[in-house]
Write a protein that holds these residues in place. Sequence first.
Motif, PDB file in Angstrom:
ATOM      1  N   LYS A  22       0.960  -1.275   0.179  1.00 21.76           N
ATOM      2  CA  LYS A  22      -0.024  -0.068  -0.076  1.00 21.76           C
ATOM      3  C   LYS A  22       0.907   1.145   0.158  1.00 21.76           C
ATOM      4  CE  LYS A  22      -4.127  -2.047   2.482  1.00 21.76           C
ATOM      5  NZ  LYS A  22      -4.980  -1.794   3.473  1.00 21.76           N
ATOM      6  N   GLN A  23       0.312   2.547  -0.718  1.00 21.33           N
ATOM      7  CA  GLN A  23       1.073   3.518  -0.426  1.00 21.33           C
ATOM      8  C   GLN A  23       1.032   4.291   1.102  1.00 21.33           C
ATOM      9  OE1 GLN A  23      -0.343   6.426  -3.226  1.00 21.33           O
ATOM     10  NE2 GLN A  23       0.110   5.356  -4.749  1.00 21.33           N
ATOM     11  N   ARG A  24       2.021   5.006   1.273  1.00 22.18           N
ATOM     12  CA  ARG A  24       2.287   5.791   2.535  1.00 22.18           C
ATOM     13  C   ARG A  24       1.010   6.569   3.053  1.00 22.18           C
ATOM     14  NH1 ARG A  24       7.749   8.018   2.662  1.00 22.18           N
ATOM     15  NH2 ARG A  24       8.549   5.842   3.097  1.00 22.18           N
ATOM     16  N   GLU A  25       0.416   6.325   4.060  1.00 22.12           N
ATOM     17  CA  GLU A  25      -0.491   7.429   4.400  1.00 22.12           C
ATOM     18  C   GLU A  25      -0.374   8.131   5.631  1.00 22.12           C
ATOM     19  OE1 GLU A  25      -4.187   5.529   5.744  1.00 22.12           O
ATOM     20  OE2 GLU A  25      -2.997   3.837   6.677  1.00 22.12           O
ATOM     21  N   LEU A  26      -1.190   9.210   5.717  1.00 23.20           N
ATOM     22  CA  LEU A  26      -0.956  10.200   6.795  1.00 23.20           C
ATOM     23  C   LEU A  26      -2.050   9.657   7.817  1.00 23.20           C
ATOM     24  CD1 LEU A  26       0.500  12.713   7.939  1.00 23.20           C
ATOM     25  CD2 LEU A  26      -1.439  14.014   6.788  1.00 23.20           C
ATOM     26  N   VAL A  27      -1.614   9.529   8.996  1.00 22.13           N
ATOM     27  CA  VAL A  27      -2.406   8.876  10.187  1.00 22.13           C
ATOM     28  C   VAL A  27      -2.833  10.031  11.313  1.00 22.13           C
ATOM     29  CG1 VAL A  27      -2.146   6.665   9.782  1.00 22.13           C
ATOM     30  CG2 VAL A  27      -0.602   7.867  11.525  1.00 22.13           C
ATOM     31  N   ALA A  28      -1.765  10.922  11.473  1.00 25.58           N
ATOM     32  CA  ALA A  28      -1.792  11.909  12.506  1.00 25.58           C
ATOM     33  C   ALA A  28      -1.023  13.072  12.246  1.00 25.58           C
ATOM     34  CB  ALA A  28      -1.547  11.292  13.977  1.00 25.58           C
ATOM     35  N   THR A  29      -1.647  14.201  12.645  1.00 24.15           N
ATOM     36  CA  THR A  29      -0.781  15.576  12.463  1.00 24.15           C
ATOM     37  C   THR A  29      -0.980  16.446  13.616  1.00 24.15           C
ATOM     38  OG1 THR A  29      -2.543  16.756  11.451  1.00 24.15           O
ATOM     39  CG2 THR A  29      -1.319  15.509   9.848  1.00 24.15           C
ATOM     40  N   ILE A  30       0.129  17.304  13.980  1.00 26.65           N
ATOM     41  CA  ILE A  30       0.131  18.298  14.842  1.00 26.65           C
ATOM     42  C   ILE A  30       0.643  19.444  14.536  1.00 26.65           C
ATOM     43  CG2 ILE A  30       2.251  17.403  15.905  1.00 26.65           C
ATOM     44  CD1 ILE A  30       1.015  17.945  18.827  1.00 26.65           C
ATOM     45  N   THR A  31      -0.114  20.453  14.748  1.00 23.13           N
ATOM     46  CA  THR A  31       0.453  21.964  14.070  1.00 23.13           C
ATOM     47  C   THR A  31       1.340  22.480  15.161  1.00 23.13           C
ATOM     48  OG1 THR A  31      -1.125  23.143  15.400  1.00 23.13           O
ATOM     49  CG2 THR A  31      -2.042  22.091  13.083  1.00 23.13           C
ATOM     50  N   SER A  32       2.062  23.647  14.611  1.00 23.15           N
ATOM     51  CA  SER A  32       3.130  24.239  15.532  1.00 23.15           C
ATOM     52  C   SER A  32       2.296  24.703  16.792  1.00 23.15           C
ATOM     53  CB  SER A  32       3.771  25.402  14.856  1.00 23.15           C
ATOM     54  OG  SER A  32       2.796  26.372  14.131  1.00 23.15           O
ATOM     55  N   GLY A  33       0.939  25.083  16.827  1.00 22.83           N
ATOM     56  CA  GLY A  33       0.276  25.361  17.841  1.00 22.83           C
ATOM     57  C   GLY A  33      -0.240  24.244  18.661  1.00 22.83           C
ATOM     58  N   GLY A  34      -0.038  23.181  18.372  1.00 26.39           N
ATOM     59  CA  GLY A  34      -0.277  21.891  19.013  1.00 26.39           C
ATOM     60  C   GLY A  34      -1.969  21.224  18.797  1.00 26.39           C
ATOM     61  N   THR A  35      -2.179  21.637  17.750  1.00 19.54           N
ATOM     62  CA  THR A  35      -3.821  21.195  17.320  1.00 19.54           C
ATOM     63  C   THR A  35      -3.523  20.107  16.718  1.00 19.54           C
ATOM     64  OG1 THR A  35      -4.795  23.470  17.091  1.00 19.54           O
ATOM     65  CG2 THR A  35      -5.854  21.620  16.164  1.00 19.54           C
ATOM     66  N   SER A  36      -4.148  18.903  16.975  1.00 17.07           N
ATOM     67  CA  SER A  36      -4.173  17.744  16.307  1.00 17.07           C
ATOM     68  C   SER A  36      -4.918  17.320  15.437  1.00 17.07           C
ATOM     69  CB  SER A  36      -3.699  16.438  17.514  1.00 17.07           C
ATOM     70  OG  SER A  36      -4.728  16.371  18.424  1.00 17.07           O
ATOM     71  N   ASN A  37      -4.818  16.466  14.574  1.00 15.58           N
ATOM     72  CA  ASN A  37      -5.879  15.725  13.608  1.00 15.58           C
ATOM     73  C   ASN A  37      -5.306  14.232  13.300  1.00 15.58           C
ATOM     74  OD1 ASN A  37      -8.045  17.742  12.624  1.00 15.58           O
ATOM     75  ND2 ASN A  37      -6.072  18.917  12.649  1.00 15.58           N
ATOM     76  N   TYR A  38      -6.582  13.448  12.927  1.00 16.36           N
ATOM     77  CA  TYR A  38      -6.301  12.288  12.644  1.00 16.36           C
ATOM     78  C   TYR A  38      -7.120  11.739  11.734  1.00 16.36           C
ATOM     79  CZ  TYR A  38      -4.606  12.836  17.481  1.00 16.36           C
ATOM     80  OH  TYR A  38      -4.129  13.148  18.904  1.00 16.36           O
ATOM     81  N   ALA A  39      -6.492  10.624  11.055  1.00 11.94           N
ATOM     82  CA  ALA A  39      -7.278  10.008  10.037  1.00 11.94           C
ATOM     83  C   ALA A  39      -8.582   9.147  10.726  1.00 11.94           C
ATOM     84  CB  ALA A  39      -6.453   8.833   9.234  1.00 11.94           C
ATOM     85  N   ASP A  40      -9.491   9.093   9.877  1.00  8.83           N
ATOM     86  CA  ASP A  40     -10.786   8.567  10.365  1.00  8.83           C
ATOM     87  C   ASP A  40     -10.313   7.163  11.071  1.00  8.83           C
ATOM     88  OD1 ASP A  40     -13.069   9.872   8.174  1.00  8.83           O
ATOM     89  OD2 ASP A  40     -12.387  10.682  10.042  1.00  8.83           O
TER      90      ASP A  40
END
Length: 117
Positions: free
Chosen positions: A45-63
């Motif tokens: 499979k291709q590489r996928e993004l699962v979680a991110t965090i901004t410089s300000g500390g806000t996080s986001n996640y893959a479903d």
Amino acid sequence: QVQLVESGGGLVQPGGSLRLSCAVSRTIFSISTYAMGWYRQAPGKQRELVATITSGGTSNYADSVKGRFSISRDNAKNTMYLQMNSLKPEDTAVYYCNKRFSPHWDWGQGTQVTVSS
């Protein structure tokens, strides 16, 4: 040349937990400057993004990992973490860290996570 070193992977049973670490070295910059991300690549499979965090500390996640994974950072140590709970077999992959946005730094070796009974 920025170096990324991922660690903390291993073999875990379904429902188990792991905490991954990402050490960023050979840079004069603090990672606090950058939005960062955890990626994974499963076999075939291709590489996928699962979680991110901004410089300000806000996080986001893959479903697929929302509610189970938690991303954090320690800017003083230039280190980022991924706490993974309630692991499932489909989480099996090599996990990598890098900047959230291109241009990416050179990819590290990653850390293998295998979820299996």
